[in-house]
Design an enzyme around this catalytic site. Sequence first.
Site, mmCIF file in Angstrom:
data_model
loop_
_atom_site.group_PDB
_atom_site.id
_atom_site.type_symbol
_atom_site.label_atom_id
_atom_site.label_comp_id
_atom_site.label_asym_id
_atom_site.label_seq_id
_atom_site.Cartn_x
_atom_site.Cartn_y
_atom_site.Cartn_z
ATOM 1 N N GLY A 151 45.871 41.428 43.569
ATOM 2 C CA GLY A 151 45.673 42.721 43.781
ATOM 3 C C GLY A 151 45.782 43.803 42.914
ATOM 4 O O GLY A 151 45.694 43.470 41.566
ATOM 5 N N ASN A 152 46.309 45.021 43.271
ATOM 6 C CA ASN A 152 46.396 46.027 42.178
ATOM 7 C C ASN A 152 47.987 46.340 42.040
ATOM 8 O O ASN A 152 48.676 45.967 42.613
ATOM 9 C CB ASN A 152 45.734 47.529 42.658
ATOM 10 C CG ASN A 152 46.345 47.952 43.975
ATOM 11 O OD1 ASN A 152 47.430 48.409 43.980
ATOM 12 N ND2 ASN A 152 45.433 47.991 44.993
ATOM 13 N N ALA B 34 49.604 48.976 41.959
ATOM 14 C CA ALA B 34 50.639 49.779 42.762
ATOM 15 C C ALA B 34 51.304 48.920 43.998
ATOM 16 O O ALA B 34 52.611 49.016 44.231
ATOM 17 C CB ALA B 34 49.723 51.008 43.611
ATOM 18 N N VAL B 35 50.642 48.196 44.753
ATOM 19 C CA VAL B 35 50.989 47.283 45.531
ATOM 20 C C VAL B 35 51.796 46.285 44.861
ATOM 21 O O VAL B 35 52.958 45.792 45.565
ATOM 22 C CB VAL B 35 49.737 46.726 46.403
ATOM 23 C CG1 VAL B 35 50.431 45.825 47.560
ATOM 24 C CG2 VAL B 35 48.908 47.835 47.212
ATOM 25 N N GLY B 36 51.500 45.586 43.595
ATOM 26 C CA GLY B 36 52.217 44.778 42.938
ATOM 27 C C GLY B 36 53.700 45.276 42.882
ATOM 28 O O GLY B 36 54.579 44.460 43.253
ATOM 29 N N GLU C 223 49.193 38.808 40.193
ATOM 30 C CA GLU C 223 47.835 38.723 39.214
ATOM 31 C C GLU C 223 47.259 40.193 39.411
ATOM 32 O O GLU C 223 46.620 40.464 40.624
ATOM 33 C CB GLU C 223 46.972 37.752 39.898
ATOM 34 C CG GLU C 223 47.483 36.222 39.470
ATOM 35 C CD GLU C 223 47.176 35.938 38.211
ATOM 36 O OE1 GLU C 223 46.101 36.129 37.666
ATOM 37 O OE2 GLU C 223 47.989 34.873 37.518
ATOM 38 N N CYS D 99 38.301 41.109 38.551
ATOM 39 C CA CYS D 99 39.528 41.889 37.957
ATOM 40 C C CYS D 99 39.526 41.515 36.639
ATOM 41 O O CYS D 99 39.957 42.357 35.969
ATOM 42 C CB CYS D 99 40.666 40.954 38.404
ATOM 43 S SG CYS D 99 40.474 39.134 38.486
#
Lengths: 486, 507
Positions: free
Chosen positions: A185-186, A188-190, A207, A241
């Site tokens: 994902g992105n 920020a959430v990572g 990833e 991505c």
Amino acid sequence: MSREQIAVERARKAFLTGRSKPLEIHQLKNLANFLVEKQSEIADAKKDLNKSEVGTQLYETLGLEGEIGLAVKKLKEWAAPRPVEKNLLTISDTVYIQPEPLGVVLVIGAWNYPWAVTIQPLIGAIAAGNACVVKPSEVCVHTAQVMETLLPLYIDKELYPVVTGGVMETQELLRQRFDHVFYTGNSAVGRLVMEAAAKHLTPVTLELGGKSPCYIDKNCDVPMACRRVTWGKYTNCGQTCIAPDYILCEPSIQEQVIQEVQKSIKAFYTENPKSCPDYGRIINQRHFKRIMAMSEGSTIAVGGDNDESECYIAPTVLRNVKPGSKVMQEEIFGPLLPIMTVSGLDEAIQTINQGEKPLALYVFSPDDKVIKRMIAETSSGGVLANDCLVHYSVSALPFGGVGNSGMGCYHGKFSFDQLSHLRACLIKQLKMEGVNDMRYPPHTAKKLGWARFFILKNPDLGWLARMGLLACLVVVAAVLLQNYFL
Amino acid sequence: MERQVVERAREAFLSGKTRVLEFRLQQLRSLQKMITDRQAEIATALKQDINRSQYDTALFELIGIENEITLAVGKLGEWAAPRPVEKNLLTISDEVYVQPEPLGVVLIIGAWNYPWSLTLQPLIGAIAAGNAAVVKPSELSEHSSLLLRALLPRYLDQELYPVVTGGVPETQELLKQRFDHVFYTGNSTVGKVVMAAVARHLTPVTLELGGKSPCYIDKNCDLRVACRRITWGKFANCGQTCIAPDYILCEPSIQSRVVEAIRQTLLEFYGADTKSSPDYGRIINLRHFHRVMSLIEGYTAVLGGQSDPSQCYIAPTVLKDVPPHSRLMQEEIFGPVLPIVTVSDMDDAIHFINEREKPLALYIFCSDKTAVKKMIAETSSGGVTVNDVMMHYTLSSLPFGGVGQSGTGRYHGKHTFDQLSHQRACLVRSLGMEAVNLARYPPQDRRRARRARLALRSPMIDFSKRTFVWAVSATVVAFGLVVTLTVILLIASGLNCTCWYWEGWYT
């Protein structure tokens, strides 16, 4: 107890029964059957992203079938003990690395290639002998539903449960204890995922993404390069991505690049991409608005039309984009292709290094020196010269990011290794205790001398063995020569 | 102050100095020189910190460091070179390889029990991989920490490899900065804090933590030798080793013999008066002294038990029949106290071990290969050594690290280099051969998809050397067989073909 807690506990109990180890190949083959038999249901996910059935097959399920085939074929080899080099001290011992399952893995999928990025880590988890909780992205509603309903019909539903839901459910899942968390994902959430995992000291594979630069050298075959870039960029409507995020090229070829990209767009998606079955849509209105806002302030060279009701954005190229413009501030993840002009390779490298390390880097040039220089002076998850996206499909290459674009890697054997514990094993004997005297107190200088000798002298045992073999062959040859030929 | 140090290190890294292999080799050799030249000072510092004997220092720390440097210097060219990978039909004419690259600026947080090893070994890997590294030694081993701060800048590049000393506030300040990798050795509690702190910057971590490393003694093994090895591992550095055997599991029938064997070994190693033996260490400080002493409160030791707070001295202590739920069995002891817990058999031992967190090391003393394999298969731990203790640490080809609560990531030898590098996937294609790509472009139709399917699902052609050698030898053997078969057939059919050869010979 929440639904998520129950699912995780059941998965752990199922893992502790030990049944995830011998059943792996069976489960993997069932998964392969699922992909083949339920082809149409899977393709039905085009409702989520307007992907054609053929498109889904090409980009998602084919890759998965390949990975499953590879895992089934190589599993025995991957899971076997791996002998390592010995030293003088361990010369008569058994020394190896034993891959082991970690336990219960959490796989959080993404919405852009919901099958590929959710099932591929699952394949690695199953192969490595883990239990795995699968959390598909809630953004692609239909795919999540299909996974939840159909997957349990093919693979063990206690070992590999599918948990659907949104932010709340994901947070609840992340409160549970896992032995590895695999997130796509992105960034920020990572960060949030890693912070949550830190509470249990759970290792993570992230990833993520970034702005993957694409440098086009003025001496390359521009039409060919642009064709490949166009394919890489507008596939899945730019929502990949590793899509080439922006182009860097010299001003002298900018117009040619724009024209060639335009030509390729027409060839691929016809004059009217909106009605072309091969051209996708933006996943939802929120992302549509986000992408449209990005194009503000930049000059549109190609495309630009859009339709909010359908979440349609035409394949768009922006010219003379400045580094400070909106479109250069974050990953586009949409069908806008900005072109930034640079004076040459040096400035391109400088521009790339000013940003965060991207997930992929593309360089189009016929000159090997240019390519090598670009690779040596930048960093990125992966590099692909003279094409786009395809390094993803080479399972012998580790796929992953670095810095802000992620940590850890997978695909092929790397998935297996990432989701295993590689346990160091040294099997000694209770004999030869005399050798150990040098390490026991009371210490003397003489004992220490022996210790130094045994630990520091590291003869290349492999070379010695080969020399020994050669010596034997020479002796045999000499004997033969003497007795039979002379 | 910490921010400036990190910024300077980053600038030094970005200058590209470390990219050159020769530079890294020179730094490594210089580090080697430091260890060799300053051995005496290092030994003195350790004596003051933890009463470590000069020999133990060399044995446990300096020789290991020397070994790692020699290995890194010898193999750097190989480790840093591009690593070709298996190709498939699609990439048959391309260059496909993995290129190891430096990550950037690494933070190394050392521990106090082996302050030189646990700080310098990761540093060796960081230097070899081409990174800059900020070294933060533990403040608990004060003398070593100050000595490191004085020595390192004299041998290594000051900007690339700065030493930052200090306690908790300084470490917290460091952790606020952005690093490209953080390497922490210590306990799980702080490990969690470290990982949560670096999550903000999406920094990958290597955590070398600890746990209760179980030591199972089978009743049928050579107890004398087993207990000798265990005694050495347990009481070296006064039990303050992350992979020390924490507790013993054995059947009740051999418990007394185990105790007796340990007693005899202790006499042999440290003499009748352990306190005056130059080879027996001390607890690092009063806080840990009290921590360890409180663990054995209420128990009568069957061996040892004496202590002297003024010297932070605790005698080598063994306790029998320890209940599984006692405090002693709840946390890592990290001291010279060896509890023996009785179990009914190996299965019971496996069950006992699995009820607890995965330890950093597992020790099994047993002569039965099948039983050993079973125990390894049914448990998990960072590493395993069978019929000895701690030795898996000394072989650099084995990855050293934990799993679960005992840590994440691994190092030693090439593993350190790989851990502190980015393995970058590189695929170099040509702009030709576009025909192969046609199937992937829209407009998509079934026919094209089938072709693409075929191309993507092609089996990977194994280009490894092993397959090549096999293929060549198989061809040679096959050819030989065909020739032999032909000759045999010809002879059988009456043609004396070999005479053609001999005719030439005689004339």
